[in-house]
Write a protein that holds these residues in place. Structure first.
Motif, PDB file in Angstrom:
ATOM      1  N   ASP A   1      22.596 -75.726 -46.566  1.00 46.54           N
ATOM      2  CA  ASP A   1      21.986 -74.453 -46.120  1.00 46.54           C
ATOM      3  C   ASP A   1      22.137 -73.210 -47.001  1.00 46.54           C
ATOM      4  OD1 ASP A   1      21.393 -75.967 -43.904  1.00 46.54           O
ATOM      5  OD2 ASP A   1      23.223 -75.342 -42.844  1.00 46.54           O
ATOM      6  N   GLU A   2      22.931 -73.303 -48.051  1.00 49.84           N
ATOM      7  CA  GLU A   2      23.100 -72.086 -48.861  1.00 49.84           C
ATOM      8  C   GLU A   2      22.996 -72.383 -50.335  1.00 49.84           C
ATOM      9  OE1 GLU A   2      26.664 -69.888 -48.080  1.00 49.84           O
ATOM     10  OE2 GLU A   2      25.544 -68.633 -46.664  1.00 49.84           O
ATOM     11  N   ILE A   3      22.525 -71.381 -51.066  1.00 53.45           N
ATOM     12  CA  ILE A   3      22.575 -71.463 -52.520  1.00 53.45           C
ATOM     13  C   ILE A   3      23.641 -70.444 -52.942  1.00 53.45           C
ATOM     14  CG2 ILE A   3      20.451 -70.015 -52.568  1.00 53.45           C
ATOM     15  CD1 ILE A   3      21.201 -72.368 -55.325  1.00 53.45           C
ATOM     16  N   THR A   4      24.691 -70.956 -53.593  1.00 53.27           N
ATOM     17  CA  THR A   4      25.835 -70.097 -53.937  1.00 53.27           C
ATOM     18  C   THR A   4      26.049 -70.133 -55.443  1.00 53.27           C
ATOM     19  OG1 THR A   4      26.826 -70.798 -51.871  1.00 53.27           O
ATOM     20  CG2 THR A   4      28.278 -69.688 -53.415  1.00 53.27           C
ATOM     21  N   LEU A   5      26.095 -68.972 -56.064  1.00 48.38           N
ATOM     22  CA  LEU A   5      26.281 -68.906 -57.520  1.00 48.38           C
ATOM     23  C   LEU A   5      27.648 -68.365 -57.863  1.00 48.38           C
ATOM     24  CD1 LEU A   5      22.962 -67.276 -58.785  1.00 48.38           C
ATOM     25  CD2 LEU A   5      23.453 -69.632 -58.138  1.00 48.38           C
ATOM     26  N   ASN A   6      28.257 -68.966 -58.875  1.00 46.82           N
ATOM     27  CA  ASN A   6      29.516 -68.455 -59.391  1.00 46.82           C
ATOM     28  C   ASN A   6      29.439 -68.507 -60.918  1.00 46.82           C
ATOM     29  OD1 ASN A   6      32.108 -67.655 -59.814  1.00 46.82           O
ATOM     30  ND2 ASN A   6      33.058 -69.595 -59.189  1.00 46.82           N
ATOM     31  N   PHE A   7      29.322 -67.330 -61.546  1.00 42.94           N
ATOM     32  CA  PHE A   7      29.263 -67.245 -63.007  1.00 42.94           C
ATOM     33  C   PHE A   7      30.481 -66.422 -63.467  1.00 42.94           C
ATOM     34  CE2 PHE A   7      24.284 -67.156 -62.656  1.00 42.94           C
ATOM     35  CZ  PHE A   7      24.283 -68.487 -62.257  1.00 42.94           C
ATOM     36  N   PRO A   8      31.670 -67.060 -63.511  1.00 41.32           N
ATOM     37  CA  PRO A   8      32.903 -66.286 -63.738  1.00 41.32           C
ATOM     38  C   PRO A   8      32.956 -65.565 -65.086  1.00 41.32           C
ATOM     39  CG  PRO A   8      33.351 -68.650 -63.795  1.00 41.32           C
ATOM     40  CD  PRO A   8      31.942 -68.496 -63.344  1.00 41.32           C
ATOM     41  N   ASP A   9      32.273 -66.091 -66.120  1.00 42.19           N
ATOM     42  CA  ASP A   9      32.340 -65.421 -67.439  1.00 42.19           C
ATOM     43  C   ASP A   9      31.843 -63.986 -67.338  1.00 42.19           C
ATOM     44  OD1 ASP A   9      33.116 -67.851 -68.409  1.00 42.19           O
ATOM     45  OD2 ASP A   9      31.131 -68.413 -69.140  1.00 42.19           O
ATOM     46  N   LEU A  10      30.914 -63.768 -66.399  1.00 39.02           N
ATOM     47  CA  LEU A  10      30.329 -62.425 -66.268  1.00 39.02           C
ATOM     48  C   LEU A  10      30.703 -61.789 -64.936  1.00 39.02           C
ATOM     49  CD1 LEU A  10      26.937 -63.405 -67.823  1.00 39.02           C
ATOM     50  CD2 LEU A  10      28.556 -61.798 -68.777  1.00 39.02           C
ATOM     51  N   ASP A  11      31.639 -62.427 -64.249  1.00 36.06           N
ATOM     52  CA  ASP A  11      32.079 -61.929 -62.955  1.00 36.06           C
ATOM     53  C   ASP A  11      30.887 -61.724 -61.996  1.00 36.06           C
ATOM     54  OD1 ASP A  11      33.925 -61.176 -61.127  1.00 36.06           O
ATOM     55  OD2 ASP A  11      34.017 -59.079 -61.750  1.00 36.06           O
ATOM     56  N   LEU A  12      30.020 -62.722 -61.957  1.00 43.46           N
ATOM     57  CA  LEU A  12      28.840 -62.656 -61.080  1.00 43.46           C
ATOM     58  C   LEU A  12      28.950 -63.706 -59.984  1.00 43.46           C
ATOM     59  CD1 LEU A  12      25.895 -62.480 -63.670  1.00 43.46           C
ATOM     60  CD2 LEU A  12      26.529 -60.684 -62.051  1.00 43.46           C
ATOM     61  N   GLN A  13      28.769 -63.286 -58.756  1.00 40.18           N
ATOM     62  CA  GLN A  13      28.747 -64.227 -57.637  1.00 40.18           C
ATOM     63  C   GLN A  13      27.596 -63.840 -56.713  1.00 40.18           C
ATOM     64  OE1 GLN A  13      31.902 -62.752 -58.364  1.00 40.18           O
ATOM     65  NE2 GLN A  13      32.546 -64.578 -59.486  1.00 40.18           N
ATOM     66  N   GLY A  14      27.119 -64.779 -55.934  1.00 31.22           N
ATOM     67  CA  GLY A  14      26.072 -64.449 -54.963  1.00 31.22           C
ATOM     68  C   GLY A  14      25.811 -65.639 -54.062  1.00 31.22           C
ATOM     69  N   SER A  15      25.254 -65.348 -52.888  1.00 34.45           N
ATOM     70  CA  SER A  15      24.983 -66.427 -51.952  1.00 34.45           C
ATOM     71  C   SER A  15      23.744 -66.071 -51.127  1.00 34.45           C
ATOM     72  CB  SER A  15      26.226 -66.559 -51.062  1.00 34.45           C
ATOM     73  OG  SER A  15      26.067 -67.660 -50.242  1.00 34.45           O
ATOM     74  N   TRP A  16      22.841 -67.007 -50.967  1.00 35.36           N
ATOM     75  CA  TRP A  16      21.614 -66.784 -50.199  1.00 35.36           C
ATOM     76  C   TRP A  16      21.347 -67.993 -49.305  1.00 35.36           C
ATOM     77  CZ3 TRP A  16      22.445 -65.803 -55.294  1.00 35.36           C
ATOM     78  CH2 TRP A  16      22.362 -64.470 -55.683  1.00 35.36           C
ATOM     79  N   ASP A  17      20.770 -67.690 -48.161  1.00 34.76           N
ATOM     80  CA  ASP A  17      20.419 -68.729 -47.212  1.00 34.76           C
ATOM     81  C   ASP A  17      19.138 -69.434 -47.726  1.00 34.76           C
ATOM     82  OD1 ASP A  17      20.103 -69.877 -44.554  1.00 34.76           O
ATOM     83  OD2 ASP A  17      18.422 -68.477 -44.442  1.00 34.76           O
ATOM     84  N   THR A  18      19.162 -70.762 -47.770  1.00 37.41           N
ATOM     85  CA  THR A  18      18.020 -71.481 -48.383  1.00 37.41           C
ATOM     86  C   THR A  18      16.733 -71.305 -47.563  1.00 37.41           C
ATOM     87  OG1 THR A  18      18.798 -73.475 -47.273  1.00 37.41           O
ATOM     88  CG2 THR A  18      19.273 -73.294 -49.605  1.00 37.41           C
ATOM     89  N   LYS A  19      16.892 -71.245 -46.219  1.00 39.31           N
ATOM     90  CA  LYS A  19      15.713 -71.143 -45.354  1.00 39.31           C
ATOM     91  C   LYS A  19      14.972 -69.815 -45.618  1.00 39.31           C
ATOM     92  CE  LYS A  19      14.517 -72.574 -40.703  1.00 39.31           C
ATOM     93  NZ  LYS A  19      14.252 -71.474 -39.800  1.00 39.31           N
ATOM     94  N   THR A  20      15.758 -68.730 -45.691  1.00 36.10           N
ATOM     95  CA  THR A  20      15.129 -67.423 -45.938  1.00 36.10           C
ATOM     96  C   THR A  20      14.512 -67.388 -47.334  1.00 36.10           C
ATOM     97  OG1 THR A  20      17.036 -66.583 -44.732  1.00 36.10           O
ATOM     98  CG2 THR A  20      15.576 -64.943 -45.691  1.00 36.10           C
ATOM     99  N   THR A  21      15.222 -67.980 -48.305  1.00 34.46           N
ATOM    100  CA  THR A  21      14.705 -68.002 -49.687  1.00 34.46           C
ATOM    101  C   THR A  21      13.359 -68.740 -49.689  1.00 34.46           C
ATOM    102  OG1 THR A  21      17.000 -68.223 -50.402  1.00 34.46           O
ATOM    103  CG2 THR A  21      15.323 -68.532 -52.095  1.00 34.46           C
ATOM    104  N   ASP A  22      13.344 -69.872 -49.002  1.00 37.99           N
ATOM    105  CA  ASP A  22      12.131 -70.678 -48.926  1.00 37.99           C
ATOM    106  C   ASP A  22      10.986 -69.900 -48.271  1.00 37.99           C
ATOM    107  OD1 ASP A  22      10.408 -72.939 -48.702  1.00 37.99           O
ATOM    108  OD2 ASP A  22      12.214 -74.161 -48.875  1.00 37.99           O
ATOM    109  N   GLU A  23      11.293 -69.295 -47.134  1.00 45.33           N
ATOM    110  CA  GLU A  23      10.242 -68.562 -46.405  1.00 45.33           C
ATOM    111  C   GLU A  23       9.703 -67.396 -47.240  1.00 45.33           C
ATOM    112  OE1 GLU A  23      12.029 -69.561 -41.996  1.00 45.33           O
ATOM    113  OE2 GLU A  23      12.254 -67.519 -42.773  1.00 45.33           O
ATOM    114  N   THR A  24      10.591 -66.741 -47.999  1.00 46.99           N
ATOM    115  CA  THR A  24      10.159 -65.590 -48.793  1.00 46.99           C
ATOM    116  C   THR A  24       9.284 -66.011 -49.978  1.00 46.99           C
ATOM    117  OG1 THR A  24      12.303 -64.640 -48.248  1.00 46.99           O
ATOM    118  CG2 THR A  24      11.029 -63.476 -49.926  1.00 46.99           C
ATOM    119  N   PHE A  25       9.653 -67.131 -50.640  1.00 47.21           N
ATOM    120  CA  PHE A  25       8.983 -67.432 -51.913  1.00 47.21           C
ATOM    121  C   PHE A  25       7.907 -68.521 -51.856  1.00 47.21           C
ATOM    122  CE2 PHE A  25      12.723 -65.047 -53.015  1.00 47.21           C
ATOM    123  CZ  PHE A  25      12.147 -64.073 -53.822  1.00 47.21           C
ATOM    124  N   SER A  26       7.888 -69.330 -50.776  1.00 51.81           N
ATOM    125  CA  SER A  26       6.866 -70.394 -50.720  1.00 51.81           C
ATOM    126  C   SER A  26       5.469 -69.802 -50.876  1.00 51.81           C
ATOM    127  CB  SER A  26       6.950 -71.146 -49.398  1.00 51.81           C
ATOM    128  OG  SER A  26       8.071 -71.972 -49.437  1.00 51.81           O
TER     129      SER A  26
END
Ligand SMILES: Nc1ncnc2c1ncn2[C@@H]1O[C@H](COP(=O)(O)OP(=O)(O)OP(=O)(O)O)[C@@H](O)[C@H]1O
Ligand SMILES: C[C@@](O)(CCO)CC(=O)[O-]
Ligand SMILES: [Mg+2]
Length: 410
Positions: free
Chosen positions: A46-71
């Motif tokens: 259910d989630e897309i979670t990013l962890n890019f420690p070299d740049l101290d970047l993190q983020g998390s999004w719900d896949t259903k909402t992502t799908d509904e927004t971009f389909s």
């Protein structure tokens, strides 16, 4: 989705000659490095979670909402690849919560989400899957060694594998040429999000590995590369390729009569360097097969390469992409008869020199110590090495002789 965990890696690069001019259609020569970026994707609900420690970047999004927004926003090109147009890209930046803070660093998040949405939507219209993504690298980021392209290539390969667009390469067997082309096409899209207007050379070398000659989106492997000893020096001055590439475009528009001939000269430099490399390679082969010493020829060829490096560094200064730290490093190495130029986008980042095989080790140590005294990191590296790779597990990384970044979980 069959694969639960995927680990991919891709190399960084040095551009020997032709950076910037290549964006405007001239020839460039590039070689992969033994420093790599790694991407691990783990299936997760259910989630897309990013962890890019070299740049101290993190983020998390719900896949259903992502799908509904971009389909509804995804469009399809003639080749069947999904894409987001400029308006949809702005929506993506808003969606990621980054539209007010679009730094080059944050564009890594946008590149990830762009490739994630478009690769899965190209494959099928099914829902976007949940994934945890970890990206780490041995490459300094934003330093001219192709970190963005290595990141994009590993990302493209990882997502294409998870989506089932390309297969897992069977034991010891590489992907087909067609599979590499697909990876490269998507890696270019990642570079486009991070760079704005990339020539495509950085993703091409990261995908193919080895060395190549690149002109107007066409690349040929450089099989005739001799073994070169390279000194790399990091100015540690951060800069953005996107900004530097845009600066050269402005200079070209303002002074076309000055800048076009500079591009023509850089074209000639790349060509002369390629023939010097071929001749060096031929000499290397003769020395081993016939035990004949061609040292005076070899000396002349190294001299040619050094002169080409000096001339190109001057042209890059005219393009406005040098930096006082780059000039300083060039003058420090010149005291020891080592000829250096910036590599990649410049504006800081890394400088390289080709070290003659007979150059004294002791003197080289002195040069590196002097550079260190001025606060610059330097190291000796060789060039060439494999392109984008799939690793069945973490052990495989070691088996292949690569080293995982320190921040990669054990
Ligand atoms: N390990 C990483 N994790 C996440 N993002 C990365 C990583 N490495 C590179 N990037 C992305 O690439 C950007 C740096 O790209 P940029 O093109 O400016 O420099 P470069 O690729 O290192 O140098 P050049 O383009 O001159 O070869 C980072 O700000 C980030 O967006
Ligand atoms: C500066 C540039 O020529 C090389 C960056 O490594 C940009 C590009 O070719 O995309
Ligand atoms: Mg880059």
């Amino acid at each position: 989705m069959d694969l639960k965990t995927v680990l991919t890696s891709s190399p960084g690069k040095i551009i020997l000659h032709g950076e910037h001019a290549v964006v405007h259609g001239t020839t460039a020569l590039a070689s992969s490095l033994n420093l790599r970026s790694y991407l691990q994707l783990i299936s997760s609900p259910d989630e897309i979670t990013l962890n890019f420690p070299d740049l101290d970047l993190q983020g998390s999004w719900d896949t259903k909402t992502t799908d509904e927004t971009f389909s509804a926003l995804v469009k399809y090109g003639d080749d069947g690849d999904a894409f987001l147009d400029d308006v949809a890209l702005e929506t993506l930046k808003d969606f990621a919560g980054l539209s007010d803070d679009i730094t080059t660093k944050n564009l890594a998040v946008i590149a990830f989400l762009y490739l994630y949405i478009c690769i899965f939507k190209s494959k099928s219209s099914s829902e976007l899957p949940g994934l945890k993504a970890l990206a780490t690298s041995n490459l300094p980021t934003g330093a001219g060694l192709g970190s963005s392209a290595a990141f994009s290539s590993s990302l493209a390969a990882g997502l294409l594998l998870v989506s089932g667009t390309i297969p897992v390469p069977s034991d010891g067997t590489d992907w087909t040429k067609g599979h590499y082309q697909v990876i490269n096409r998507w890696a270019y899209q990642g570079e486009r999000v991070i760079h704005g207007n990339p020539s495509g050379i950085d993703n091409a070398i990261s995908v193919s590995g080895g060395a190549l000659r690149y002109k107007a989106k066409v690349f040929e492997p450089l099989d005739e590369m001799p073994s070169l000893k390279i000194l790399l020096v990091n100015t540690k001055v951060a800069r953005s390729t996107k900004v530097l590439v845009a600066g050269v475009k402005d200079r070209l528009e303002k002074y076309p009569g000055v800048i076009r001939p500079v591009f023509d000269s850089i074209e000639e430099i790349s060509q002369r360097c390629q023939s010097a490399l071929t001749s060096l390679r031929n000499i290397e082969e003769k020395v081993t097969s016939e035990s004949r010493d061609n040292s005076s020829n070899r000396c002349e060829l190294y001299q040619t390469m050094e002169e080409l490096i000096d001339m190109n560094q001057s042209f890059l200064k005219i393009l406005g992409v040098s930096h006082r730290t780059i000039e300083h490093i060039c003058s420090v190495t010149a005291e020891f008869d080592i000829h250096s130029k910036l590599t990649g986008a410049g504006g800081g980042g890394c400088v390289f020199a080709v070290i003659r095989p007979d150059f004294s080790e002791e003197t080289l140590k002195k040069v590196m110590a002097k550079l260190k005294d001025f606060g610059y990191d330097s190291w000796i590296t060789s060039i060439g090495g494999v392109g984008v790779s799939y690793h069945p597990d973490v052990e495989d990384v070691k088996i292949q002789g690569f080293s995982l970044p320190n921040n990669f979980p054990a």
